[in-house]
Motif scaffolding. Structure first.
Motif, short mmCIF file in Angstrom:
data_model
loop_
_atom_site.label_atom_id
_atom_site.label_comp_id
_atom_site.label_asym_id
_atom_site.label_seq_id
_atom_site.Cartn_x
_atom_site.Cartn_y
_atom_site.Cartn_z
N PHE B 322 0.84 -1.20 0.00
CA PHE B 322 0.00 0.00 0.00
C PHE B 322 0.88 1.26 0.00
CE2 PHE B 322 -2.62 3.21 2.32
CZ PHE B 322 -3.58 3.39 1.33
N PHE B 323 1.95 1.25 0.77
CA PHE B 323 2.85 2.41 0.79
C PHE B 323 3.44 2.62 -0.60
CE2 PHE B 323 7.17 4.21 1.41
CZ PHE B 323 6.83 5.41 2.01
N LEU B 324 3.85 1.53 -1.25
CA LEU B 324 4.43 1.66 -2.60
C LEU B 324 3.39 2.18 -3.58
CD1 LEU B 324 6.63 -1.58 -2.81
CD2 LEU B 324 7.44 0.81 -2.70
N GLU B 325 2.14 1.75 -3.39
CA GLU B 325 1.07 2.24 -4.26
C GLU B 325 0.89 3.74 -4.05
OE1 GLU B 325 -2.73 0.33 -3.66
OE2 GLU B 325 -3.77 1.85 -4.86
N CYS B 326 0.86 4.17 -2.80
CA CYS B 326 0.70 5.60 -2.50
C CYS B 326 1.87 6.40 -3.09
CB CYS B 326 0.62 5.82 -0.99
SG CYS B 326 -0.87 5.16 -0.22
N VAL B 327 3.07 5.89 -2.90
CA VAL B 327 4.24 6.59 -3.45
C VAL B 327 4.10 6.70 -4.97
CG1 VAL B 327 6.73 6.37 -3.86
CG2 VAL B 327 5.80 5.98 -1.57
N ASP B 328 3.68 5.60 -5.55
CA ASP B 328 3.51 5.55 -7.00
C ASP B 328 2.50 6.60 -7.48
OD1 ASP B 328 4.33 4.16 -9.39
OD2 ASP B 328 2.26 3.40 -9.50
N ARG B 329 1.46 6.78 -6.72
CA ARG B 329 0.42 7.73 -7.10
C ARG B 329 0.83 9.18 -6.80
NH1 ARG B 329 -4.87 5.99 -7.17
NH2 ARG B 329 -5.00 3.75 -7.43
N TYR B 330 1.52 9.38 -5.69
CA TYR B 330 1.81 10.75 -5.26
C TYR B 330 3.09 11.32 -5.86
CZ TYR B 330 -1.67 10.48 -1.43
OH TYR B 330 -2.82 10.39 -0.68
N VAL B 331 4.04 10.46 -6.10
CA VAL B 331 5.37 10.94 -6.47
C VAL B 331 5.56 10.84 -7.98
CG1 VAL B 331 7.84 10.44 -6.25
CG2 VAL B 331 6.36 10.33 -4.23
N PRO B 332 6.05 11.89 -8.61
CA PRO B 332 6.26 11.84 -10.07
C PRO B 332 7.19 10.69 -10.44
CG PRO B 332 6.63 14.06 -9.24
CD PRO B 332 6.47 13.18 -8.05
N ALA B 333 6.85 10.03 -11.52
CA ALA B 333 7.65 8.89 -11.97
C ALA B 333 9.11 9.30 -12.13
CB ALA B 333 7.09 8.36 -13.28
N GLY B 334 10.00 8.45 -11.69
CA GLY B 334 11.42 8.69 -11.90
C GLY B 334 12.13 9.41 -10.77
N SER B 335 11.37 9.96 -9.81
CA SER B 335 12.06 10.72 -8.75
C SER B 335 12.52 9.82 -7.60
CB SER B 335 11.18 11.86 -8.24
OG SER B 335 9.94 11.39 -7.81
N LEU B 336 11.96 8.63 -7.52
CA LEU B 336 12.38 7.68 -6.48
C LEU B 336 12.45 6.30 -7.12
CD1 LEU B 336 10.06 8.44 -3.41
CD2 LEU B 336 12.53 8.85 -3.53
N GLU B 337 13.40 5.51 -6.64
CA GLU B 337 13.48 4.13 -7.12
C GLU B 337 13.45 3.20 -5.92
OE1 GLU B 337 16.95 1.16 -8.87
OE2 GLU B 337 17.39 3.24 -8.34
N SER B 338 12.56 2.23 -5.92
CA SER B 338 12.56 1.28 -4.81
C SER B 338 13.64 0.24 -5.06
CB SER B 338 11.20 0.58 -4.69
OG SER B 338 11.31 -0.47 -3.75
N VAL B 339 14.52 0.08 -4.07
CA VAL B 339 15.53 -0.97 -4.22
C VAL B 339 15.12 -2.23 -3.47
CG1 VAL B 339 17.40 0.68 -4.58
CG2 VAL B 339 16.95 -0.15 -2.28
N LEU B 351 11.06 -0.82 3.50
CA LEU B 351 11.23 -0.41 2.11
C LEU B 351 12.40 0.56 2.03
CD1 LEU B 351 7.50 0.12 1.18
CD2 LEU B 351 8.99 -1.74 0.38
N ALA B 352 13.17 0.42 0.97
CA ALA B 352 14.31 1.31 0.76
C ALA B 352 14.09 2.01 -0.56
CB ALA B 352 15.61 0.51 0.73
N LEU B 353 13.99 3.32 -0.48
CA LEU B 353 13.77 4.13 -1.69
C LEU B 353 15.03 4.94 -1.97
CD1 LEU B 353 10.14 5.40 -0.95
CD2 LEU B 353 10.87 3.32 -2.16
N ARG B 354 15.47 4.88 -3.20
CA ARG B 354 16.72 5.55 -3.56
C ARG B 354 16.44 6.89 -4.24
NH1 ARG B 354 20.28 1.67 -6.61
NH2 ARG B 354 21.22 1.31 -4.57
N THR B 355 17.13 7.90 -3.76
CA THR B 355 17.12 9.21 -4.42
C THR B 355 18.41 9.92 -4.06
OG1 THR B 355 16.24 11.48 -4.31
CG2 THR B 355 15.65 10.02 -2.50
#
Lengths: 409, 409
Positions: B322-339, B351-355
């Motif tokens: 659900f958190f990944l879904e929310c991030v996917d919806r809220y955050v512009p594509a390409g600004s974060l990468e889930s590792v 979850l580890a998000l790379r930026t």
């Protein structure tokens, strides 16, 4: 209480009067108020578990509720958790005669013995293949020393402290000694033995479990190389509180721990794949410090504010002298034998009395509010913590001991 | 808060509605009431320091005031202090799939890693001179493994977990692996890798720091030889609470600790000069247990009463999905990468998000009440503890993250 002959009553009255005078004159008497002592108990087991300093409960409650509960992970920086092992080490340092930057707190005494012993033989280098270890000392020292030399390839030579000078030689890498024998209360000659070890080109590791907080140690002054000690005895840190490790400043650049956990990394949060040792006493850290116990210990160390260790030593000797005098007066000759040396320079802050009835006797003393402990096979052990034990306590303990031995019947 | 396009508002409204439904349906929701959580904070750092269980403050206050202060030394027997390492071990055992008598609590994770690794190579015996260690794991594992093999004379072979099967052979003595990678949150295949290690005749040592209390582990079922784990993350034991050691029953007779302190002696109060190992998990003990932290942990483990680990795992995956879904919806594509792997079977409970902006971003998230942490060089780490994190928390965290990334401006 049974009827006593008049002479017994006279003796007791005189000893009690002396006790009250000595307590009234005691410069450390006000320090007792810094502790919560069990009610109506003479607590002579501070050499095993120190009494509760009054500052601990509130401090610990705040650590739990505020630092952990409200701040959570932020407390590692905001509440100073990360630096606690060194900060608490600096509070212990003056009590063992160490200048700044040489004492770090964490892990058990046994684990610190392992670090210190392996580090010592590594300092000694190739060509020295023997480790001398006090065969009369607390067993864990021997077990850990055996385990350490098994890994480093050295040979363990069990010796009595008095035999050390005769056994030192060009093959000696390190010597592990107890400052005060846990069983007999004998104080060993730290300055003299350390000097002898150095003369042989070896390294001296001292276990201060039964001296730290009980008497001046003088680590820096006497050139000790490495030392470990317990904080739950005369330092009153609470049950199982973390131990301390002293690494002499001169050895820190070459200090090579067998347990180089991430807390001793020069850049612990760099999460680097290769290990680079931190500077100073920090090199003795291993894993995440046990914060609740460490901060309870920090609060407990507040009782030392304004306390002069020379006064502590003077009172310790006066207390043990007085207790022995009371025992001598109350107990029939021959029923107890003190195995603690009479000479002040050979006495720690505890007394060990030998009787074949020791095992059965101690529970009876405890039931009557005189708390010491029993060490097999035949030792009654009484610890005299000068910060909270008084002369009237000593008189009462000796009297109850005599009564339970049947002297007053 | 800046004005959003209508579609953004719709998205947020829909996600919040979903969050509220999922929270209402959550069978673990009542367990949250067993914790004191920081007010108005989404605490996503339970993978680093678990939140405070409500039972801890009172229990610890009683331990200090009554057990230490009033009973003193008597508490070693009367308050059950002596057996606490095994007793608390039995509370952890079911959470890691271990039957009775195999888990003991004490010392730090690093120290336990040392015990486990040296014991493992001793079990493997002569002729096997290699130790494989996960090169992607938490650094202390590597440092300690290096320190251990230096003492035992083995050779360290750093490998990625996926490479383990290809590197196993007749020279492999032991393999040290992390169940969940501390940085990426990747869950490794414990059953499969353990089986491969065994097929090569070697011993498997698992570090469960990031899985114990987060997901079913199944130590007994999967034949794990030795394991260590942390108790201050998903087990909520408090800052630096003591770690645990699992020694498989079948290996206990031959378990040969490099740290045989007096607490692991068959007769600890016999004070015997020679060491005889205690039976069972007790053989993993070393020195005096840290009672304050150990009993705080014991109280903390009460939150698991009636909690089903399968439900914990199901919620953990649902929360992270659900958190990944929310991030996917809220955050512009390409600004974060889930590792963290998307596949459930490869995901732990974080979850580890790379930026590249991670280092600057995390303090801003924390300032806004979303507490995760930063791991160099570019990872935002968010831990989802199913016992007290809810779906509305996940939505809020993702929204704040997006806002701080500038998505909503």
């Amino acid at each position: 209480m049974s009827a006593r002959p008049a002479s017994g009553n006279d003796t007791a009255a005189a000893l009690r009067a002396t006790a009250h005078r000595l307590d009234a004159e005691d410069p450390l008497r006000p320090v007792r108020e810094r502790f919560t002592l069990p009610e109506d108990v003479v607590y002579l087991d501070g050499n095993s578990l120190g009494a509760l300093p009054k500052a601990v409960p509130d401090r610990l409650a705040r650590v739990v509720a505020h630092e952990w509960g409200a701040l959570g992970i932020r407390s590692w920086t905001e509440s100073g958790w990360w630096e606690a092992p060194e900060r608490v080490g600096e509070l212990i340092a003056p009590l063992v005669g160490a200048g700044p930057g040489q004492v770090v707190v964490g892990d058990s005494t046994s684990v610190n013995l392992f670090k210190a012993l392996v580090a010592a033989v590594r300092l000694a280098g190739e060509g020295r293949d023997e480790v001398l270890v006090d065969s009369s000392s607390f067993p864990t020292d021997g077990y850990i020393a055996e385990a350490a030399v098994r890994l480093t390839g050295h040979r363990l030579v069990p010796v009595l402290p008095a035999e050390v000078p005769g056994r030192l030689g060009p093959r000696t890498a390190a010597v592990l000694l107890n400052h005060v024998d846990y069983r007999t209360g004998r104080l060993h000659d730290l300055p003299g033995l350390t000097a002898a070890v150095h003369e042989a080109g070896a390294y001296a590791v001292w276990d201060l479990c039964h001296s730290a907080g009980a008497l001046p140690v003088g680590l820096d002054a006497h050139g000790v190389d490495l030392a470990v000690g317990c904080t739950y005895k005369y330092l009153n840190g609470g049950p199982g509180s973390p131990a301390f490790l002293y690494v002499r400043a001169a050895h820190q650049a070459a200090f090579d721990s067998p347990l180089p956990g991430w807390n001793s990394h020069a850049e612990p949060f760099g999460m680097r794949p290769s290990y680079t040792r931190a500077e100073g006493a920090t090199a003795g850290r291993v894993g995440t410090p046990d914060i609740l116990s460490l901060l309870a210990l920090e609060a407990a160390l507040g009782v030392w504010e304004g306390v002069d260790l020379a006064a502590v030593r003077a009172k310790s000797l006066a207390l043990t002298d007085f207790f022995l005098e009371c025992v001598d007066r109350y107990v029939p000759a021959g029923s107890l034998e003190s195995v603690t040396p009479a000479a002040h320079e050979e006495r720690g802050s505890q007394l060990a009395l030998r009787t074949p009835r020791a095992a059965a006797l101690m529970p009876r003393l405890i039931a009557r509010g005189v708390v010491g402990d029993f060490r097999p096979p035949d030792i009654l052990r009484f610890g005299f913590t000068p910060l909270y034990v008084g002369f009237a306590d000593a008189e009462r303990a000796a009297r109850v001991l005599a009564e339970e031995l049947g002297a007053g019947d």
